[in-house]
Design a protein around this motif. Sequence first.
Motif, PDB file in Angstrom:
ATOM      1  N   UNK A 159       0.845  -1.188   0.000  1.00 44.89           N
ATOM      2  CA  UNK A 159       0.000   0.000   0.000  1.00 44.89           C
ATOM      3  C   UNK A 159       0.882   1.240   0.000  1.00 44.89           C
ATOM      4  N   UNK A 160       0.539   2.203  -0.807  1.00 44.40           N
ATOM      5  CA  UNK A 160       1.262   3.463  -0.787  1.00 44.40           C
ATOM      6  C   UNK A 160       0.700   4.382   0.289  1.00 44.40           C
ATOM      7  N   UNK A 161       1.578   5.104   0.948  1.00 47.21           N
ATOM      8  CA  UNK A 161       1.148   6.057   1.957  1.00 47.21           C
ATOM      9  C   UNK A 161       0.693   7.373   1.368  1.00 47.21           C
ATOM     10  N   UNK A 162       0.825   7.508   0.039  1.00 49.95           N
ATOM     11  CA  UNK A 162       0.433   8.746  -0.626  1.00 49.95           C
ATOM     12  C   UNK A 162      -0.530   8.430  -1.750  1.00 49.95           C
ATOM     13  N   UNK A 163      -1.684   9.081  -1.745  1.00 51.42           N
ATOM     14  CA  UNK A 163      -2.679   8.896  -2.785  1.00 51.42           C
ATOM     15  C   UNK A 163      -2.608  10.034  -3.777  1.00 51.42           C
ATOM     16  N   UNK A 214       3.461  -0.849   4.023  1.00 46.68           N
ATOM     17  CA  UNK A 214       3.190   0.521   3.615  1.00 46.68           C
ATOM     18  C   UNK A 214       4.477   1.165   3.113  1.00 46.68           C
ATOM     19  N   UNK A 215       4.444   1.584   1.850  1.00 52.02           N
ATOM     20  CA  UNK A 215       5.523   2.373   1.273  1.00 52.02           C
ATOM     21  C   UNK A 215       5.247   3.851   1.562  1.00 52.02           C
ATOM     22  N   UNK A 216       6.290   4.613   1.830  1.00 53.95           N
ATOM     23  CA  UNK A 216       6.176   6.068   1.985  1.00 53.95           C
ATOM     24  C   UNK A 216       5.112   6.429   3.017  1.00 53.95           C
ATOM     25  N   UNK A 217       5.019   5.634   4.075  1.00 55.90           N
ATOM     26  CA  UNK A 217       3.955   5.844   5.052  1.00 55.90           C
ATOM     27  C   UNK A 217       4.411   6.420   6.373  1.00 55.90           C
ATOM     28  N   UNK A 218       5.688   6.746   6.485  1.00 53.99           N
ATOM     29  CA  UNK A 218       6.223   7.169   7.776  1.00 53.99           C
ATOM     30  C   UNK A 218       5.489   8.386   8.320  1.00 53.99           C
ATOM     31  N   UNK A 219       5.288   9.389   7.483  1.00 55.18           N
ATOM     32  CA  UNK A 219       4.637  10.615   7.953  1.00 55.18           C
ATOM     33  C   UNK A 219       3.144  10.411   8.205  1.00 55.18           C
ATOM     34  N   UNK A 220       2.595   9.288   7.710  1.00 49.66           N
ATOM     35  CA  UNK A 220       1.177   8.998   7.881  1.00 49.66           C
ATOM     36  C   UNK A 220       0.940   7.901   8.916  1.00 49.66           C
ATOM     37  N   UNK A 221       1.946   7.613   9.727  1.00 52.93           N
ATOM     38  CA  UNK A 221       1.852   6.470  10.645  1.00 52.93           C
ATOM     39  C   UNK A 221       0.701   6.621  11.636  1.00 52.93           C
ATOM     40  N   UNK A 267       1.698   1.616  19.253  1.00 51.61           N
ATOM     41  CA  UNK A 267       2.848   2.504  19.453  1.00 51.61           C
ATOM     42  C   UNK A 267       3.509   2.903  18.129  1.00 51.61           C
ATOM     43  N   UNK A 268       2.851   2.584  17.023  1.00 52.94           N
ATOM     44  CA  UNK A 268       3.459   2.807  15.706  1.00 52.94           C
ATOM     45  C   UNK A 268       3.886   4.256  15.503  1.00 52.94           C
ATOM     46  N   UNK A 269       2.984   5.205  15.714  1.00 46.77           N
ATOM     47  CA  UNK A 269       3.336   6.589  15.423  1.00 46.77           C
ATOM     48  C   UNK A 269       4.375   7.136  16.387  1.00 46.77           C
ATOM     49  N   UNK A 270       4.445   6.585  17.599  1.00 48.06           N
ATOM     50  CA  UNK A 270       5.464   7.017  18.556  1.00 48.06           C
ATOM     51  C   UNK A 270       6.850   6.568  18.092  1.00 48.06           C
ATOM     52  N   UNK A 271       6.943   5.298  17.689  1.00 44.58           N
ATOM     53  CA  UNK A 271       8.225   4.764  17.219  1.00 44.58           C
ATOM     54  C   UNK A 271       8.610   5.406  15.891  1.00 44.58           C
ATOM     55  N   UNK A 272       7.621   5.702  15.061  1.00 39.40           N
ATOM     56  CA  UNK A 272       7.901   6.299  13.748  1.00 39.40           C
ATOM     57  C   UNK A 272       8.593   7.649  13.873  1.00 39.40           C
ATOM     58  N   UNK A 273       8.382   8.344  14.981  1.00 37.07           N
ATOM     59  CA  UNK A 273       9.043   9.632  15.182  1.00 37.07           C
ATOM     60  C   UNK A 273      10.553   9.491  15.262  1.00 37.07           C
ATOM     61  N   UNK A 274      11.019   8.272  15.566  1.00 33.38           N
ATOM     62  CA  UNK A 274      12.460   8.026  15.707  1.00 33.38           C
ATOM     63  C   UNK A 274      13.063   7.383  14.457  1.00 33.38           C
ATOM     64  N   UNK A 275      12.263   7.228  13.427  1.00 33.10           N
ATOM     65  CA  UNK A 275      12.737   6.620  12.178  1.00 33.10           C
ATOM     66  C   UNK A 275      12.940   7.701  11.121  1.00 33.10           C
ATOM     67  N   UNK A 276      13.814   7.395  10.176  1.00 29.90           N
ATOM     68  CA  UNK A 276      14.090   8.320   9.090  1.00 29.90           C
ATOM     69  C   UNK A 276      13.672   7.694   7.757  1.00 29.90           C
ATOM     70  N   UNK A 277      13.337   8.541   6.824  1.00 32.44           N
ATOM     71  CA  UNK A 277      13.016   8.090   5.474  1.00 32.44           C
ATOM     72  C   UNK A 277      14.310   7.807   4.703  1.00 32.44           C
ATOM     73  N   UNK A 278      14.297   6.780   3.837  1.00 30.34           N
ATOM     74  CA  UNK A 278      13.172   5.916   3.475  1.00 30.34           C
ATOM     75  C   UNK A 278      12.980   4.773   4.468  1.00 30.34           C
ATOM     76  N   UNK A 279      11.748   4.529   4.803  1.00 30.00           N
ATOM     77  CA  UNK A 279      11.400   3.435   5.706  1.00 30.00           C
ATOM     78  C   UNK A 279      10.142   2.741   5.213  1.00 30.00           C
ATOM     79  N   UNK A 280      10.066   1.462   5.488  1.00 30.31           N
ATOM     80  CA  UNK A 280       8.855   0.686   5.225  1.00 30.31           C
ATOM     81  C   UNK A 280       8.194   0.353   6.548  1.00 30.31           C
ATOM     82  N   UNK A 281       6.879   0.326   6.546  1.00 26.82           N
ATOM     83  CA  UNK A 281       6.122  -0.121   7.710  1.00 26.82           C
ATOM     84  C   UNK A 281       5.510  -1.471   7.374  1.00 26.82           C
ATOM     85  N   UNK A 282       5.884  -2.488   8.126  1.00 22.15           N
ATOM     86  CA  UNK A 282       5.359  -3.843   7.902  1.00 22.15           C
ATOM     87  C   UNK A 282       4.489  -4.197   9.097  1.00 22.15           C
ATOM     88  N   UNK A 283       3.255  -4.590   8.823  1.00 24.03           N
ATOM     89  CA  UNK A 283       2.276  -4.874   9.879  1.00 24.03           C
ATOM     90  C   UNK A 283       1.783  -6.304   9.749  1.00 24.03           C
TER      91      UNK A 283
END
Length: 287
Positions: free
Chosen positions: A164-168, A189-196, A234-250
């Motif tokens: 899934x893309x994080x940007x439509x 999720x590709x490109x989903x870090x800012x949308x976590x 806790x996804x969005x909390x941990x995402x604050x400590x990640x840098x792009x490019x990152x993938x989110x796997x759920x």
Amino acid sequence: MATINTVSQLNQAVNQKRDNTQLGKVVLVGAGPGDPDLLTVKALRLIQQADVIVYDRLVSNDIVALAPESTELVFVGKRAGHHCVPQEGINQILVEHALKGKLVVRLKGGDPFIFGRGGEELEALLPYQIPFEVVPGITAAAGCAAYAGIPLTHRDHAQSVQFITGHLKSEKEQIDWASLARSNHTLVFYMGLSQSGEIRRRLEANGMSPSTPVAIVERGTSKQQRVLPCSLQTLDIIAEHAQSPSLIIIGSVTQLTHKLSWFAPEKNIHDEYSEMRVAPIAKVAGL
């Protein structure tokens, strides 16, 4: 470099090209997720043969360095939320160089047909009858998950996987969150870090358990790779400590990273054997 500014000028240029010499060619080449060893043999050959390479931020410096010094490198700087060169400008760059009879490699991170806008770029070539090819690459989901020790499918965990893309393209397009929230499959999720935060809220609202295992894979397959395990809540909390490019796997498959993780960037065996491999790869590629 002289530019062609209007559609009329482009049409005139292509007609003149047909009268004088043969058109060039554009090849969309998937560069994979970052590790140069994951390039296909054909991708390596084309990088070595290209007159012009048009590349963006997701192509690693190690891969760009494989191009000969004589190759013209054009950086178009695409990243989430910002384009150094807008997509229309990238399309025009491809057309202009091909009309000059050049072999143009459009080098894209991952696979050009998976969230890479490769189809749009090829469509831009059609009015000018510019020949093109596509060289698939290892998409980030496959490469980064493998280097993180996360099998995207597993008989005990997941029978399917969705990318899934994080940007439509527009706000009118909606993701079927109810379908994504069902069990027994893996989401990437590709490109989903800012949308976590939005991803978490939408999945929880549609019935996914807040305790669902998640992993963020940052700069996958590179020496800077990090795997950040967490839960959905806790996804969005941990995402604050990640840098792009990152993938989110759920999904529950992400728990397997603790047992199956094998890639240790600080002890990257690729460095030790890189010189031994370059010569055989180049020989197979016909370089």
